[in-house]
Design a protein around this motif. Structure first.
Motif, short mmCIF file in Angstrom:
data_model
loop_
_atom_site.label_atom_id
_atom_site.label_comp_id
_atom_site.label_asym_id
_atom_site.label_seq_id
_atom_site.Cartn_x
_atom_site.Cartn_y
_atom_site.Cartn_z
N ALA A 14 0.83 -1.20 0.00
CA ALA A 14 0.00 0.00 0.00
C ALA A 14 0.87 1.26 0.00
N PHE A 15 1.95 1.22 0.76
CA PHE A 15 2.88 2.34 0.83
C PHE A 15 3.54 2.57 -0.53
N LYS A 16 3.91 1.48 -1.18
CA LYS A 16 4.53 1.55 -2.51
C LYS A 16 3.54 2.11 -3.53
N ALA A 17 2.29 1.64 -3.48
CA ALA A 17 1.27 2.12 -4.41
C ALA A 17 1.01 3.61 -4.23
N TYR A 18 1.02 4.05 -2.97
CA TYR A 18 0.80 5.47 -2.69
C TYR A 18 1.88 6.33 -3.33
N TYR A 19 3.14 5.97 -3.10
CA TYR A 19 4.24 6.80 -3.60
C TYR A 19 4.50 6.62 -5.09
N SER A 20 3.91 5.59 -5.68
CA SER A 20 4.05 5.44 -7.13
C SER A 20 3.42 6.62 -7.86
N ASN A 21 2.43 7.27 -7.22
CA ASN A 21 1.80 8.45 -7.82
C ASN A 21 2.80 9.59 -8.03
N PHE A 22 3.76 9.70 -7.12
CA PHE A 22 4.76 10.76 -7.25
C PHE A 22 5.80 10.43 -8.32
N ILE A 23 5.94 9.13 -8.61
CA ILE A 23 6.89 8.71 -9.65
C ILE A 23 6.26 8.81 -11.03
N THR A 24 5.05 8.29 -11.17
CA THR A 24 4.37 8.29 -12.48
C THR A 24 3.69 9.62 -12.78
N GLY A 25 3.37 10.38 -11.74
CA GLY A 25 2.64 11.62 -11.95
C GLY A 25 3.50 12.83 -12.27
N PHE A 26 4.81 12.74 -11.98
CA PHE A 26 5.68 13.89 -12.17
C PHE A 26 6.97 13.51 -12.90
N SER A 27 7.45 14.43 -13.71
CA SER A 27 8.75 14.28 -14.38
C SER A 27 9.63 15.46 -13.98
N ASP A 28 10.89 15.41 -14.40
CA ASP A 28 11.85 16.47 -14.03
C ASP A 28 11.87 16.67 -12.52
N VAL A 29 11.84 15.57 -11.81
CA VAL A 29 11.72 15.62 -10.36
C VAL A 29 13.06 15.96 -9.69
N SER A 30 12.96 16.82 -8.70
CA SER A 30 14.12 17.12 -7.86
C SER A 30 13.65 17.04 -6.41
N PHE A 31 14.24 16.10 -5.68
CA PHE A 31 13.88 15.93 -4.27
C PHE A 31 15.15 16.00 -3.44
N SER A 32 15.12 16.84 -2.43
CA SER A 32 16.30 16.99 -1.58
C SER A 32 15.88 17.14 -0.13
N ILE A 33 16.72 16.66 0.75
CA ILE A 33 16.51 16.82 2.18
C ILE A 33 17.37 18.00 2.63
N LYS A 34 16.72 19.08 3.00
CA LYS A 34 17.43 20.30 3.37
C LYS A 34 18.07 20.18 4.75
N ASN A 35 17.40 19.44 5.63
CA ASN A 35 17.94 19.24 6.97
C ASN A 35 17.26 18.03 7.58
N VAL A 36 18.00 17.27 8.36
CA VAL A 36 17.43 16.13 9.07
C VAL A 36 18.19 15.95 10.38
N PHE A 37 17.45 15.70 11.44
CA PHE A 37 18.08 15.47 12.73
C PHE A 37 17.20 14.51 13.52
N GLY A 38 17.73 13.98 14.61
CA GLY A 38 16.95 13.01 15.34
C GLY A 38 17.46 12.72 16.73
N GLN A 39 16.69 11.86 17.38
CA GLN A 39 17.05 11.38 18.71
C GLN A 39 16.56 9.94 18.81
N GLY A 40 17.48 9.04 19.03
CA GLY A 40 17.12 7.63 19.07
C GLY A 40 16.57 7.18 17.73
N ASP A 41 15.34 6.65 17.74
CA ASP A 41 14.71 6.17 16.51
C ASP A 41 13.76 7.19 15.90
#
Length: 293
Positions: A70-97
């Motif tokens: 189900a998770f894969k089917a959901y995100y397939s929309n972002f793959i098939t629905g868009f071209s010229d895609v640019s995705f970047s993580i500007k910042n990420v931080f965490g604690q434990g998990d």
């Protein structure tokens, strides 16, 4: 003696802190690399049991997306629905998990996206995702973004309530009441109706005229299913006199008693207050599975 005990405690504290830091860094590295390849390289196969827990959950409304497929089917929309895609993580931080990701997404709407046909428009968005990891795998995500801006960039304004939306809302109200005469009153004589490809009632596509729809779609639904209803409906006014409705089908298949709970979308096209075209988008595999039980 006291100084030795204090030194021992500090050593233990530093050791565990170092382990926690290493765990967070490992989680961040795994998470960032995985999503970079999924989105930028369009590699949906990485949504698998090696990278995600079996019960991976996307926290969303009106209901969560649960499980790898189900998770894969959901995100397939972002793959098939868009071209010229640019995705970047500007910042990420965490604690434990627990991780927090600030991301940027840009792409051209060149394909079907959750039932919305290609508009050729560019979306440029930023958002935040709360992430839970489990034993080195991605276990849960929850996205926060400006959905109104997203809709507007696609040419959809969910805040509008013009005549077209009222007309389509009334269509569903009359369908629920079984008022076929009222339904026919808003259909153009040259109506062109298409069910989703591989849907059980797509065998007569395109249906020309409302009588053909009644005979080929509505009558067969009533004969083959019990309590066919539409739930979680949302309406969106689009450009070019079109209205998009998203929701879910609920029904019970008479032949085997299996229950249906299916995601779908309907795209309506109107002219001078009359419906001239209809296109259904639906999870055709989901309905086939129910009918095959």
């Amino acid at each position: 003696m006291k100084s030795i005990s204090t030194l021992f405690i500090m050593t233990i504290f530093i050791f565990f802190s170092s382990c926690q830091d290493a765990k967070v860094e490992k989680n961040i590295s795994m998470y960032s690399e995985t999503w970079d390849q999924i989105i930028n390289d369009a590699n949906l196969d990485l949504i698998n049991a090696d990278n995600f827990t079996e019960d991976i959950t996307l926290v969303s409304s009106p209901e969560n997306v649960v499980g790898i497929e189900a998770f894969k089917a959901y995100y397939s929309n972002f793959i098939t629905g868009f071209s010229d895609v640019s995705f970047s993580i500007k910042n990420v931080f965490g604690q434990g998990d627990d991780l927090v990701k600030h991301w940027h997404y840009k792409g051209t709407h060149s394909g079907n996206f959750f039932g919305i046909p290609a508009t050729g428009k560019t979306v440029d968005l930023e958002g935040v995702t709360l992430v839970k990891m489990k034993e080195g795998k991605i276990a849960q995500e929850q996205d926060f973004m400006d959905n109104l801006l997203f809709m507007q960039q696609l040419g959809i304004d969910p805040l509008l309530n013009p005549g077209n939306v009222i007309t389509i809302r009334t269509v569903y109200e009359n369908f629920a009441k079984g008022d076929i005469e009222a339904l026919g009153a808003v259909m153009d004589e040259q109506l062109v109706w298409n069910e989703a490809e591989n849907f059980p009632y797509a065998d007569r596509n395109p249906y020309n005229g409302f009588n053909a729809v009644v005979e080929g779609v509505f009558t067969r639904i009533m004969n083959e299913w019990d309590n066919w209803t539409l739930k979680d409906m949302e309406f969106y006014e689009m450009t070019n006199n079109q209205v998009l409705m998203t929701g879910r089908y609920h029904a019970k298949y008479k032949k085997n008693g299996a229950s249906l709970n299916l995601q779908m979308a309907h795209l309506w096209t109107l002219k001078d207050g009359k419906i001239i075209a209809f296109q259904q988008f639906a999870d055709t595999k989901g309905i086939a599975d129910v009918m095959a039980k």
